[in-house]
Design a protein around this motif. Structure first.
Motif, PDB file in Angstrom:
ATOM      1  N   GLY A  74       0.844  -1.023   0.187  1.00 29.07           N
ATOM      2  CA  GLY A  74      -0.168   0.025  -0.107  1.00 29.07           C
ATOM      3  C   GLY A  74       0.781   1.291  -0.103  1.00 29.07           C
ATOM      4  O   GLY A  74       0.618   2.117  -0.269  1.00 29.07           O
ATOM      5  N   GLU A  75       1.701   0.684   0.243  1.00 32.87           N
ATOM      6  CA  GLU A  75       2.799   2.165   0.914  1.00 32.87           C
ATOM      7  C   GLU A  75       3.113   2.508  -1.068  1.00 32.87           C
ATOM      8  O   GLU A  75       4.384   3.673  -0.640  1.00 32.87           O
ATOM      9  N   VAL A  76       3.587   1.617  -1.847  1.00 34.62           N
ATOM     10  CA  VAL A  76       3.845   2.157  -3.474  1.00 34.62           C
ATOM     11  C   VAL A  76       2.978   2.880  -4.512  1.00 34.62           C
ATOM     12  O   VAL A  76       2.787   3.084  -5.098  1.00 34.62           O
ATOM     13  N   MET A  77       1.412   2.567  -3.231  1.00 35.62           N
ATOM     14  CA  MET A  77       0.201   2.277  -4.210  1.00 35.62           C
ATOM     15  C   MET A  77       0.026   3.909  -4.718  1.00 35.62           C
ATOM     16  O   MET A  77      -0.637   4.598  -6.189  1.00 35.62           O
ATOM     17  N   GLY A  78       0.228   4.790  -3.548  1.00 33.02           N
ATOM     18  CA  GLY A  78       0.198   6.433  -4.244  1.00 33.02           C
ATOM     19  C   GLY A  78       1.301   7.388  -5.383  1.00 33.02           C
ATOM     20  O   GLY A  78       1.195   7.324  -6.459  1.00 33.02           O
ATOM     21  N   THR A 104      -8.187  12.725  -8.222  1.00 35.19           N
ATOM     22  CA  THR A 104      -8.192  10.828  -8.600  1.00 35.19           C
ATOM     23  C   THR A 104      -7.031   9.958  -8.137  1.00 35.19           C
ATOM     24  O   THR A 104      -6.955   9.003  -8.195  1.00 35.19           O
ATOM     25  N   ASN A 105      -5.816  10.529  -7.929  1.00 29.32           N
ATOM     26  CA  ASN A 105      -4.634  10.453  -7.517  1.00 29.32           C
ATOM     27  C   ASN A 105      -5.010   9.868  -5.393  1.00 29.32           C
ATOM     28  O   ASN A 105      -4.689   8.513  -5.416  1.00 29.32           O
ATOM     29  N   CYS A 106      -6.033  10.575  -4.927  1.00 26.32           N
ATOM     30  CA  CYS A 106      -6.399  10.634  -3.717  1.00 26.32           C
ATOM     31  C   CYS A 106      -7.645   9.320  -4.053  1.00 26.32           C
ATOM     32  O   CYS A 106      -7.135   8.034  -3.344  1.00 26.32           O
ATOM     33  N   ILE A 107      -8.262   9.133  -4.531  1.00 23.92           N
ATOM     34  CA  ILE A 107      -9.158   7.670  -5.052  1.00 23.92           C
ATOM     35  C   ILE A 107      -8.545   6.439  -4.881  1.00 23.92           C
ATOM     36  O   ILE A 107      -8.963   5.501  -4.497  1.00 23.92           O
ATOM     37  N   TYR A 108      -7.454   6.664  -5.763  1.00 24.28           N
ATOM     38  CA  TYR A 108      -6.182   5.553  -6.183  1.00 24.28           C
ATOM     39  C   TYR A 108      -5.845   4.719  -4.498  1.00 24.28           C
ATOM     40  O   TYR A 108      -5.539   3.563  -4.756  1.00 24.28           O
ATOM     41  N   ALA A 109      -5.099   6.304  -4.659  1.00 24.72           N
ATOM     42  CA  ALA A 109      -4.546   5.265  -2.976  1.00 24.72           C
ATOM     43  C   ALA A 109      -5.702   5.125  -2.034  1.00 24.72           C
ATOM     44  O   ALA A 109      -5.396   4.183  -1.405  1.00 24.72           O
ATOM     45  N   ILE A 167       3.167  15.282  -8.288  1.00 21.12           N
ATOM     46  CA  ILE A 167       3.305  15.659  -7.023  1.00 21.12           C
ATOM     47  C   ILE A 167       2.288  15.043  -5.755  1.00 21.12           C
ATOM     48  O   ILE A 167       2.290  14.618  -5.011  1.00 21.12           O
ATOM     49  N   SER A 168       1.001  14.331  -6.616  1.00 23.60           N
ATOM     50  CA  SER A 168       0.196  14.360  -5.505  1.00 23.60           C
ATOM     51  C   SER A 168       0.459  12.545  -4.960  1.00 23.60           C
ATOM     52  O   SER A 168      -0.518  12.051  -4.251  1.00 23.60           O
ATOM     53  N   GLY A 169       0.650  11.743  -6.473  1.00 22.14           N
ATOM     54  CA  GLY A 169       1.451  10.841  -5.988  1.00 22.14           C
ATOM     55  C   GLY A 169       2.219  10.607  -4.800  1.00 22.14           C
ATOM     56  O   GLY A 169       2.230   9.494  -4.323  1.00 22.14           O
ATOM     57  N   LYS A 170       3.366  11.091  -4.812  1.00 21.36           N
ATOM     58  CA  LYS A 170       3.796  10.926  -3.742  1.00 21.36           C
ATOM     59  C   LYS A 170       3.982  11.669  -2.846  1.00 21.36           C
ATOM     60  O   LYS A 170       4.352  11.482  -1.540  1.00 21.36           O
TER      61      LYS A 170
END
Length: 496
Positions: free
Chosen positions: A174-178, A407-412, A338-341
């Motif tokens: 889960g820690e690399v999902m973002g 989108t990134n928050c939803i996927y994370a 940016i949001s993924g990290k």
């Protein structure tokens, strides 16, 4: 004497082999991400970049070029997309993620090619096909992306153990999902830049609509073929890498393998059982407490998407649209990276809070853009007109940044272990895409009959409901940051 020489040769060969193995292992450790999990993210990103450079540009221009027919086709597309999500997880399981992505991409190609012809019925028919393809494509994408993140992290953990480290701390999938979702969307969202650059150049060169959409269709077809290069990751493979569950499940799997391979009939029966189980799971998961609340976030995500791809382009106009969407694409890529990290570094809650602030500013500016945009048709002052044009670029850039973050928050969140078990990943993403697609269909339908001010009021209301749903979900249902098991009632044990 010969025996001693033989033994020395064997020892030398063995020592050489060990040295080569250690060297190889050290090289692999330096490139720890270069496994098939990371390969899939890169390949998937490039394939989606090509596919949506064609489809995204078609979607942006079709409401401007074909007016009402464009809105109707997109309404049909997203309505079909929404309801096809009930079948998507079962089809994904039956065909595997890789081949589901390939077939889904071909459905997109059909819609892009059909836009080249001046036939409403062909456009509407292809919209139905594309809607079905979109459902299976995005469900398989979410499933494969999560599996790739888990695979990458399990391989990293295994290498970590092999190095005989003294600490017991391990990284979790889960820690690399973002990071993985951010990387995927950064590559994928380049489509806004390249697709609109290409289309803008073709329009300025005087190329007819027929050839513009034909060229885009060929690009979409190339994207479909590139998905053949994806590498499958099965649940069984992930289980074998997970040392904690491997011994427990291996016995059960051995029994199942023996029983299912005895006769072909039993295998077919098992496929139907799995198909029904996944179909039922896709329906039932919609009624879980988490997904009911999450559907409010999904609805806002889809409705806002239809707003900036359907309602705002006619305000901007055909001549300026391509250039504005290029800036939109640049900000989408920047936001995705940016949001993924940020999701991994500062946590999902803080990133989501920042996302909602961006959306608030974007919604407020959209009212200004629509109001002053209407004045450009009657205003002769060039300074005033250029100022409004600058507002177009700023507003669409902010919308792009906001959308990428959301989108990134939803996927994370959906991809984390805290929300849905690995075996429920496909159903969770299907439910999310169903709600998102349904709200997009509603948004495009509103574009036919409602004025843009009414559409903006609905968007603002959906935004407020989204905030309330996130707060309730994070505080009372399941924290988006904590790795913790929450108590559920008997019904939700079946759903989650």
């Amino acid at each position: 004497m010969q025996e001693e020489n033989f033994n020395e040769v064997v020892l030398d060969n063995q020592e050489t082999a060990n040295v080569k193995y250690r060297e190889k292992k050290s090289i692999l450790n330096r490139f720890k991400f270069m496994n098939k999990g990371f390969w899939n993210v890169i390949n998937l990103g490039i394939s989606f970049f090509l596919l949506f450079a064609a489809f995204g540009t078609t979607q942006s221009f079709i409401t401007t070029l074909r007016k009402q027919q464009g809105f109707v086709s997109l309404t049909i597309l997203y309505a079909t997309f929404s309801f096809s999500n009930f079948l998507a997880p079962a089809i994904c399981k039956f065909l595997s993620d890789k081949w589901t992505l390939f077939i889904g991409a071909l459905c997109y190609s059909f819609f892009v090619f059909s836009a080249a012809f001046d036939s409403d019925w062909l456009l509407y028919s292809s919209a139905v096909v594309n809607g079905f393809g979109a459902a299976i494509l995005w469900t398989a994408q979410g499933s494969l992306l999560t599996k790739s993140a888990n695979y990458n992290q399990l391989v990293a953990s295994k290498n970590y153990d092999d190095n005989n480290s003294t600490t017991n701390e391990k990284k979790k999938g889960g820690e690399v999902m973002g990071f993985f979702s951010g990387l995927f969307f950064a590559i994928y969202q380049l489509n806004f830049i390249i697709g609109n650059l290409l289309t803008g150049a073709l329009i300025n060169a005087g190329i007819s609509n027929f050839w513009i959409f034909t060229i885009l269709g060929i690009i979409a077809l190339a994207a479909s073929l590139s998905m053949i290069g994806l590498r499958s990751i099965s649940d069984k493979e992930l289980t074998k890498l997970d040392t904690k569950k491997n011994e427990e499940i291996s016995k059960h799997e051995t029994i199942n393998d023996v029983s299912t391979k005895k006769v072909l009939a039993s295998r077919v029966k098992q496929y139907f059982v799995d198909f029904w189980k996944l179909f039922k799971g896709s329906v039932l998961i919609l009624f879980s407490t988490k997904m009911i609340l999450f559907s409010c976030i999904s609805f806002y995500s889809g409705y806002s998407s239809s707003f900036f791809t359907g309602s705002l382009p006619p305000v901007i106009g055909k001549n300026l649209l391509g250039w504005v969407m290029i800036v939109f694409g640049i900000m989408q890529v920047t936001g995705a990276l940016i949001s993924g990290k940020l999701c991994d570094f500062i946590g999902k809650r803080k990133t989501m809070t920042l996302t909602l602030v961006f959306h608030f500013i974007a919604i407020m500016l959209s009212f200004q853009m629509v109001y002053w945009g209407g004045k450009t048709k009657t205003e002769s002052d060039s300074t005033f007109v250029y100022g409004i044009y600058a507002l177009y670029f700023i507003e669409m850039a902010l919308l792009a940044l906001s959308d990428a973050f959301l989108t990134n928050c939803i996927y994370a969140i959906l991809g984390s272990k805290n929300y849905y078990k690995k075996e429920k990943t496909a159903e969770a993403f299907a439910a999310f895409k169903m709600c998102q697609a349904l709200s997009s269909a509603i948004g495009f339908f509103c574009g036919i009959y409602l004025n843009i001010l009414t559409i903006q009021i609905i968007l603002s209301t959906a935004y407020l409901v989204c905030i309330a749903a996130f707060i309730i979900m994070d505080i009372f249902i399941a924290s988006v940051d904590k790795e913790k098991k929450f108590k559920t009632n008997e019904k939700e044990k079946l759903l989650v």
